[in-house]
Design an enzyme around this catalytic site. Structure first.
Site, PDB file in Angstrom:
ATOM      1  N   LYS A  19       0.774  -1.284  -0.140  1.00  0.00           N
ATOM      2  CA  LYS A  19       0.035  -0.049   0.048  1.00  0.00           C
ATOM      3  C   LYS A  19       0.867   1.094  -0.118  1.00  0.00           C
ATOM      4  CE  LYS A  19      -2.209  -1.157   3.649  1.00  0.00           C
ATOM      5  NZ  LYS A  19      -1.370  -2.204   4.208  1.00  0.00           N
ATOM      6  N   ARG A  94      -9.482   1.316   8.551  1.00  0.00           N
ATOM      7  CA  ARG A  94      -9.234  -0.080   9.202  1.00  0.00           C
ATOM      8  C   ARG A  94     -10.332  -0.631   9.806  1.00  0.00           C
ATOM      9  NH1 ARG A  94      -3.482   1.166   9.028  1.00  0.00           N
ATOM     10  NH2 ARG A  94      -2.121  -0.918   9.295  1.00  0.00           N
ATOM     11  N   ARG A 133      12.128  -5.142   4.984  1.00  0.00           N
ATOM     12  CA  ARG A 133      11.732  -3.858   4.410  1.00  0.00           C
ATOM     13  C   ARG A 133      12.374  -2.687   5.387  1.00  0.00           C
ATOM     14  NH1 ARG A 133       5.200  -2.724   4.520  1.00  0.00           N
ATOM     15  NH2 ARG A 133       5.155  -2.251   6.742  1.00  0.00           N
ATOM     16  N   ARG A 166      14.488   0.941   9.811  1.00  0.00           N
ATOM     17  CA  ARG A 166      13.423   0.082   9.938  1.00  0.00           C
ATOM     18  C   ARG A 166      12.430   0.331  11.204  1.00  0.00           C
ATOM     19  NH1 ARG A 166      15.621  -4.870   7.121  1.00  0.00           N
ATOM     20  NH2 ARG A 166      17.684  -4.293   6.398  1.00  0.00           N
ATOM     21  N   ARG A 178      -0.383  -8.297  13.365  1.00  0.00           N
ATOM     22  CA  ARG A 178      -0.808  -7.273  12.326  1.00  0.00           C
ATOM     23  C   ARG A 178      -2.098  -7.804  11.416  1.00  0.00           C
ATOM     24  NH1 ARG A 178       4.505  -4.470  10.751  1.00  0.00           N
ATOM     25  NH2 ARG A 178       3.060  -3.032   9.159  1.00  0.00           N
TER      26      ARG A 178
HETATM   27  P1  AMP Z   1       0.694   0.937   8.663  1.00  0.00           P
HETATM   28  O1  AMP Z   1       2.010   2.009   8.576  1.00  0.00           O
HETATM   29  O2  AMP Z   1      -0.516   1.310   7.903  1.00  0.00           O
HETATM   30  O3  AMP Z   1       1.032  -0.476   8.745  1.00  0.00           O
HETATM   31  O4  AMP Z   1       0.322   1.191  10.361  1.00  0.00           O
HETATM   32  C1  AMP Z   1       1.000   0.758  11.452  1.00  0.00           C
HETATM   33  C2  AMP Z   1       0.341   0.782  12.799  1.00  0.00           C
HETATM   34  O5  AMP Z   1      -0.309   1.904  13.119  1.00  0.00           O
HETATM   35  C3  AMP Z   1      -0.712  -0.251  12.684  1.00  0.00           C
HETATM   36  O6  AMP Z   1      -0.482  -1.672  13.010  1.00  0.00           O
HETATM   37  C4  AMP Z   1      -1.690   0.411  13.690  1.00  0.00           C
HETATM   38  O7  AMP Z   1      -1.133   0.090  15.006  1.00  0.00           O
HETATM   39  C5  AMP Z   1      -1.607   1.816  13.752  1.00  0.00           C
HETATM   40  N1  AMP Z   1      -2.610   2.376  12.663  1.00  0.00           N
HETATM   41  C6  AMP Z   1      -2.403   2.951  11.361  1.00  0.00           C
HETATM   42  N2  AMP Z   1      -3.478   3.233  10.881  1.00  0.00           N
HETATM   43  C7  AMP Z   1      -4.520   2.881  11.545  1.00  0.00           C
HETATM   44  C8  AMP Z   1      -6.060   2.932  11.500  1.00  0.00           C
HETATM   45  N3  AMP Z   1      -6.384   3.505  10.451  1.00  0.00           N
HETATM   46  N4  AMP Z   1      -6.661   2.438  12.414  1.00  0.00           N
HETATM   47  C9  AMP Z   1      -5.972   1.899  13.592  1.00  0.00           C
HETATM   48  N5  AMP Z   1      -4.570   1.920  13.626  1.00  0.00           N
HETATM   49  C10 AMP Z   1      -3.859   2.233  12.657  1.00  0.00           C
END
Ligand code: AMP
Length: 224
Positions: A19, A94, A133, A166, A178
């Site tokens: 994404k 989410r 990554r 990282r 996750r």
């Molecule tokens: P990401 O960078 O999208 O993988 O998000 C990293 C972490 O941020 C996730 O595992 C969640 O803990 C938190 N997070 C990011 N976006 C959301 C969201 N829309 N709702 C809830 N938690 C989020």
């Protein structure tokens, strides 16, 4: 239909689906603005804001931050002037509550979700993708130990930076958490957007270039 509203494109998919990488490419290809709640939350953690303090441990455990915190951050970001070019939402919504809140926020502005694109992948492959990554500390360009190394070792292709970082949550154990959170709380949104007639699905197991082309075909059709 004249005077179209700016497009709102959602990228749905588990951690590692691509994404963030693809959202950055769609920015380049279509002039849209990437809006990543993960990036916004990491910035809040780094800045030590109240929201960041509350989010830190939850993120490190691979769970979802509360809708309240995420929506407050998202609303702030959506109020910035650059989003009038149109947005690619990366990692948001989410949960069902976030999807409903987004609809309400857009509706207040006479807008709707233009497309929700599900990046379809195998979970097991995601653990390897995420664990390897890293990003350029200066410009955020993404790299991977196996799939995408800088052309000159230790130097960012994009900005020439030499520092890399990282994420704390990009380890195999947290990725599994996750993935669980994705299937329990986020995957149901695929049916939600299908019901609204805006769902698109792409096979996201291919190369970065192949996924870019598949996404570009959809975004070019719905949002250009
Ligand atoms: P990401 O960078 O999208 O993988 O998000 C990293 C972490 O941020 C996730 O595992 C969640 O803990 C938190 N997070 C990011 N976006 C959301 C969201 N829309 N709702 C809830 N938690 C989020």
């Amino acid at each position: 239909m004249a005077a179209e509203k700016p497009p709102v494109v959602i990228l749905l998919g588990p951690p590692g689906a691509g994404k963030g990488t693809q959202a950055r490419m769609l920015e380049e290809d279509f002039g849209l603005v990437q809006l990543s709640t993960g990036d916004l939350l990491r910035a809040a953690v780094a800045a030590g804001t109240e929201a960041g303090k509350q989010a830190k441990a939850v993120m490190e455990a691979g769970q979802l931050v509360s809708d309240e915190i995420v929506l407050a951050i998202l609303r702030d970001r959506m109020a910035a002037p650059d989003v009038t070019r149109g947005v690619i939402l990366d990692g948001f919504p989410r949960t069902s509550a976030q999807a409903a809140a987004l609809d309400a926020l857009l509706e207040a502005n006479g807008q709707k979700v233009t497309a929700a694109i599900s990046l379809e992948v195998d979970d097991e492959a995601m653990v390897g993708r995420v664990s390897g990554r890293y990003t350029c500390a200066a410009c955020g360009e993404g790299y991977h130990d196996e799939f995408k190394q800088p052309a000159k070792a230790g130097t960012c292709d994009k900005c020439g930076g030499t520092g890399f970082k990282r994420r704390a949550d990009d380890n195999a154990e947290t990725v599994r958490e996750r993935l669980n959170a994705y299937h329990a709380q986020t995957a149901p949104l695929i049916a939600y957007y299908d019901g609204h007639g805006v769902l698109e699905r792409i096979d996201a197991m291919g190369s970065i270039a192949e996924i870019r082309a598949a996404l570009g075909a959809i975004v070019g059709r719905v949002a250009a």
